[in-house]
Design an enzyme around this catalytic site. Structure first.
Site, mmCIF file in Angstrom:
data_model
loop_
_atom_site.group_PDB
_atom_site.id
_atom_site.type_symbol
_atom_site.label_atom_id
_atom_site.label_comp_id
_atom_site.label_asym_id
_atom_site.label_seq_id
_atom_site.Cartn_x
_atom_site.Cartn_y
_atom_site.Cartn_z
ATOM 1 N N GLU A 155 -1.452 135.891 9.485
ATOM 2 C CA GLU A 155 -1.904 137.173 8.944
ATOM 3 C C GLU A 155 -1.139 137.574 7.681
ATOM 4 O O GLU A 155 0.058 137.863 7.755
ATOM 5 C CB GLU A 155 -1.712 138.251 10.015
ATOM 6 C CG GLU A 155 -2.160 139.635 9.586
ATOM 7 C CD GLU A 155 -2.136 140.643 10.736
ATOM 8 O OE1 GLU A 155 -1.468 140.385 11.752
ATOM 9 O OE2 GLU A 155 -2.801 141.677 10.603
ATOM 10 N N GLU A 161 5.724 145.011 4.588
ATOM 11 C CA GLU A 161 6.004 144.287 5.834
ATOM 12 C C GLU A 161 6.386 142.826 5.624
ATOM 13 O O GLU A 161 7.005 142.227 6.495
ATOM 14 C CB GLU A 161 4.796 144.388 6.778
ATOM 15 C CG GLU A 161 4.514 145.828 7.172
ATOM 16 C CD GLU A 161 3.452 145.954 8.250
ATOM 17 O OE1 GLU A 161 3.389 145.109 9.150
ATOM 18 O OE2 GLU A 161 2.668 146.922 8.170
ATOM 19 N N ASP A 188 -6.788 141.549 7.927
ATOM 20 C CA ASP A 188 -6.583 142.898 8.465
ATOM 21 C C ASP A 188 -6.969 143.896 7.373
ATOM 22 O O ASP A 188 -6.334 143.957 6.315
ATOM 23 C CB ASP A 188 -5.109 143.049 8.876
ATOM 24 C CG ASP A 188 -4.789 144.423 9.475
ATOM 25 O OD1 ASP A 188 -5.327 145.432 8.985
ATOM 26 O OD2 ASP A 188 -3.964 144.478 10.415
ATOM 27 N N HIS A 191 -4.201 146.153 5.806
ATOM 28 C CA HIS A 191 -3.350 145.494 4.804
ATOM 29 C C HIS A 191 -4.156 145.220 3.532
ATOM 30 O O HIS A 191 -3.647 145.382 2.417
ATOM 31 C CB HIS A 191 -2.782 144.183 5.363
ATOM 32 C CG HIS A 191 -1.890 144.372 6.546
ATOM 33 N ND1 HIS A 191 -0.773 145.164 6.513
ATOM 34 C CD2 HIS A 191 -1.954 143.870 7.811
ATOM 35 C CE1 HIS A 191 -0.182 145.141 7.704
ATOM 36 N NE2 HIS A 191 -0.880 144.375 8.508
ATOM 37 N N HIS A 214 -8.996 142.148 11.719
ATOM 38 C CA HIS A 214 -8.547 143.416 12.291
ATOM 39 C C HIS A 214 -9.400 144.515 11.669
ATOM 40 O O HIS A 214 -9.321 144.789 10.474
ATOM 41 C CB HIS A 214 -7.039 143.623 12.078
ATOM 42 C CG HIS A 214 -6.225 142.926 13.117
ATOM 43 N ND1 HIS A 214 -4.901 142.590 12.967
ATOM 44 C CD2 HIS A 214 -6.575 142.526 14.388
ATOM 45 C CE1 HIS A 214 -4.472 141.991 14.073
ATOM 46 N NE2 HIS A 214 -5.471 141.941 14.940
ATOM 47 N N ARG A 220 -5.311 153.182 8.706
ATOM 48 C CA ARG A 220 -4.990 152.547 9.983
ATOM 49 C C ARG A 220 -5.548 153.312 11.180
ATOM 50 O O ARG A 220 -5.213 153.026 12.318
ATOM 51 C CB ARG A 220 -3.485 152.292 10.146
ATOM 52 C CG ARG A 220 -3.271 150.878 10.638
ATOM 53 C CD ARG A 220 -1.880 150.363 10.643
ATOM 54 N NE ARG A 220 -1.958 148.902 10.757
ATOM 55 C CZ ARG A 220 -0.943 148.071 10.821
ATOM 56 N NH1 ARG A 220 0.287 148.535 10.795
ATOM 57 N NH2 ARG A 220 -1.121 146.778 10.908
ATOM 58 N N GLU A 249 -7.458 146.810 15.725
ATOM 59 C CA GLU A 249 -6.019 147.039 15.730
ATOM 60 C C GLU A 249 -5.816 148.301 14.897
ATOM 61 O O GLU A 249 -5.678 148.253 13.678
ATOM 62 C CB GLU A 249 -5.262 145.853 15.128
ATOM 63 C CG GLU A 249 -3.755 146.032 15.278
ATOM 64 C CD GLU A 249 -2.963 145.046 14.452
ATOM 65 O OE1 GLU A 249 -2.221 144.253 15.038
ATOM 66 O OE2 GLU A 249 -3.096 145.072 13.207
#
Ligand code: LER
Ligand code: MN
Length: 276
Positions: A155, A161, A188, A191, A214, A220, A249
């Protein structure tokens, strides 16, 4: 096959506040996922032996759910392990953690996910060495996953991160340096909203390399609570023939039940309406 719906269940107390829809109770999470019509669950366990495989098999059968994927992030969150640590023994421990998750998930036909376990370079590790460690780990673990007939998922994360790979294009580049062909990317959307110039274009450019998604909004929160353009995302995923999971997620916003409901509503709206 078409794109399938999935929702996350975290069993990691240390991850509290994180982007998971259901929390703490595997049986209850499965029951609620099934009641809303999800096809699958994605589980985030604290360790490879935290969940009894026969109990999970029973729950999945009872609720007619599939296990889509299993996260390895607890290796970082709970044990502070990364695959790119300066110390060779720490790197070996990290690989062992991921290998055990692959061995747990594999018999279910589910992939393990490498997200935060990739770590970051700096702190005694050069970018070059870090990428070499990451490549070694992905090659070894990707080959390990092959015995189960599932890819290992890697990922790209946003810049806060990791400093290895932040975009799908860079992820495709990393896969191209590997000797194994059994690693796919996890796209994702949270991101990607931070890092990509154009999310749909990035998905199209990732054709053939994207193995999991995701499904989450820009902030988010569950899909529909932010500003991601899901029509263009769905069009791009259909255009590249993606037939994996759209896995929620997302933060349990405003609460777990409402987050799951909003996700499945958005899933039907964006991934099912056009196919009817
Ligand atoms: C994990 O899937 C993820 O998206 C990262 O932000 C690690 O928490
Ligand atoms: Mn993610």
């Amino acid at each position: 096959m078409t794109i399938q719906s999935c929702v996350t269940i975290s069993l990691v107390p240390q991850a509290r506040g994180g982007p998971f829809v259901f929390w703490d109770d595997l049986a209850e999470g499965c029951r609620k996922a099934a009641a809303l019509g999800f096809d699958a669950v994605e589980v985030f366990p604290p360790s490879p032996d935290a969940v009894d495989p026969s109990e999970l098999r029973r729950l999945l059968a009872e609720h007619r759910l599939k296990l889509a994927a299993v996260g390895t992030g607890a290796g970082w969150v709970v044990q502070r392990l990364t695959l790119t640590h300066a110390d060779v023994a720490q790197r070996a421990r990290a690989q062992e953690f991921v290998r055990s998750i692959i061995d747990f998930a594999g018999p279910f036909g589910a992939s393990a996910i490498i997200g935060s376990m990739q770590g970051r370079w700096g702190d005694g590790v050069t970018r070059e060495d870090g990428l070499a460690y990451l490549g070694e780990a992905l090659n070894a673990l990707g080959e390990h996953a092959a015995q189960y007939g599932v890819p290992l998922l890697y990922e790209p994360l946003n810049r806060y991160e990791t400093n290895f790979v932040n975009t799908v294009a860079d992820g495709v580049g990393l896969l191209g340096t590997l000797t194994t062909r059994n690693v796919k990317l996890l796209a994702d959307l949270f991101h990607m909203n931070i890092e990509e110039a154009d999310i749909a274009a990035a998905i199209r450019a990732g054709a053939g390399s994207i193995g999991h998604v995701h499904f989450v909004d820009s902030n988010r929160r569950p899909a529909g609570f932010g500003h991601v353009d899901f029509v263009s995302v769905a069009n791009a995923l259909h255009a590249i023939g993606y037939n994996g999971y759209a896995s929620a997620e997302a933060l349990p916003y405003p609460d777990s039940d409402a987050a799951a409901r909003r996700t499945i509503d958005s899933f039907h709206r964006y991934f099912r309406a056009s196919e009817a």
